[in-house]
Design a protein around this motif. Structure first.
Motif, PDB file in Angstrom:
ATOM      1  N   ARG A 162      49.906  46.046  47.093  1.00  0.00           N
ATOM      2  CA  ARG A 162      49.098  46.041  45.862  1.00  0.00           C
ATOM      3  C   ARG A 162      49.941  45.803  44.617  1.00  0.00           C
ATOM      4  O   ARG A 162      49.558  45.055  43.732  1.00  0.00           O
ATOM      5  N   SER A 163      51.085  46.448  44.550  1.00  0.00           N
ATOM      6  CA  SER A 163      51.914  46.237  43.358  1.00  0.00           C
ATOM      7  C   SER A 163      52.506  44.831  43.356  1.00  0.00           C
ATOM      8  O   SER A 163      52.703  44.243  42.295  1.00  0.00           O
ATOM      9  N   ILE A 164      52.768  44.288  44.537  1.00  0.00           N
ATOM     10  CA  ILE A 164      53.240  42.900  44.614  1.00  0.00           C
ATOM     11  C   ILE A 164      52.142  41.968  44.110  1.00  0.00           C
ATOM     12  O   ILE A 164      52.412  41.028  43.360  1.00  0.00           O
ATOM     13  N   ALA A 165      50.890  42.233  44.500  1.00  0.00           N
ATOM     14  CA  ALA A 165      49.768  41.420  44.018  1.00  0.00           C
ATOM     15  C   ALA A 165      49.649  41.500  42.501  1.00  0.00           C
ATOM     16  O   ALA A 165      49.390  40.491  41.834  1.00  0.00           O
ATOM     17  N   ASP A 168      48.899  34.394  36.324  1.00  0.00           N
ATOM     18  CA  ASP A 168      47.736  34.600  35.460  1.00  0.00           C
ATOM     19  C   ASP A 168      46.438  34.148  36.153  1.00  0.00           C
ATOM     20  O   ASP A 168      45.603  33.460  35.566  1.00  0.00           O
ATOM     21  N   VAL A 169      46.322  34.499  37.440  1.00  0.00           N
ATOM     22  CA  VAL A 169      45.123  34.224  38.223  1.00  0.00           C
ATOM     23  C   VAL A 169      44.835  35.447  39.093  1.00  0.00           C
ATOM     24  O   VAL A 169      45.674  36.342  39.237  1.00  0.00           O
ATOM     25  N   GLU A 170      43.666  35.455  39.715  1.00  0.00           N
ATOM     26  CA  GLU A 170      43.297  36.529  40.645  1.00  0.00           C
ATOM     27  C   GLU A 170      44.185  36.463  41.883  1.00  0.00           C
ATOM     28  O   GLU A 170      44.359  35.398  42.486  1.00  0.00           O
ATOM     29  N   VAL A 171      44.789  37.585  42.236  1.00  0.00           N
ATOM     30  CA  VAL A 171      45.626  37.670  43.438  1.00  0.00           C
ATOM     31  C   VAL A 171      45.126  38.846  44.257  1.00  0.00           C
ATOM     32  O   VAL A 171      44.916  39.937  43.727  1.00  0.00           O
ATOM     33  N   GLU A 172      44.912  38.591  45.515  1.00  0.00           N
ATOM     34  CA  GLU A 172      44.506  39.701  46.396  1.00  0.00           C
ATOM     35  C   GLU A 172      45.307  39.676  47.666  1.00  0.00           C
ATOM     36  O   GLU A 172      45.906  38.702  48.024  1.00  0.00           O
TER      37      GLU A 172
END
Length: 167
Positions: A152-155, A163-167
């Motif tokens: 999660r912290s990497i995401a 500057d985009v959605e990362v999951e």
């Protein structure tokens, strides 16, 4: 090998050319990896390349991006990974990552620091897009599948970088 559907209005390809997708993997390496499973009596019917597996994952998920935007799907294991660039549910390009989230130095194994994982991933994605003539500004979504602790912290760090959605 599969034909790629083309939007003739957008691409205007030459009439005698057909775009195809080719995803390959080293057969000898795969055979060696599968041998213990076969020896254990497991019957294997299908084997996917990492790129094909990431495309399957992308198709199972509902896209979060607008049509024609690029999505980066990453699988990252302890010692290697794969990167697939997908547009409209189709594989655009894929490559292998020759590193993982575990670093081996002098015979000792240790988790790579979060920032190192993020920097490597972001740099590999950007470099791969550049080499493929793709605009990194078109990346609208990044999905990372991994067993790395603290994913999660990497995401979150990847979100800041792209500057985009990362999951």
């Amino acid at each position: 090998i599969a034909p790629v559907p083309i939007d003739l209005r957008a691409e205007e390809p030459e009439p005698y050319r057909r775009v195809v997708l080719v995803a390959t993997a080293p057969t000898d390496e795969i055979s060696v990896m599968l041998e213990p499973l076969i020896q254990a009596g497991i019957r294997i019917e299908h084997v996917l390349t990492p790129a094909a597996a990431l495309v399957s994952l992308a198709r199972l998920r509902r896209s979060l991006v607008r049509p024609d935007a690029l999505e980066a799907y990453v699988a990252l294991d302890e010692s290697a990974g794969a990167l697939a660039i997908i547009r409209n549910g189709l594989l655009v390009a894929a490559t292998r990552l020759d590193w993982g989230f575990v670093d081996e130095v002098a015979g000792r194994r240790a988790l790579r620091p979060r920032q190192d994982v993020v920097t490597r991933l972001a740099d590999d994605i950007s470099e791969f897009l550049y080499e493929g003539g793709l605009d990194s500004e078109r990346i609208q979504h990044v999905c990372v599948a991994s067993g790395v602790p603290d994913l999660r912290s990497i995401a979150m760090l990847m979100m800041e970088r792209f500057d985009v959605e990362v999951e």
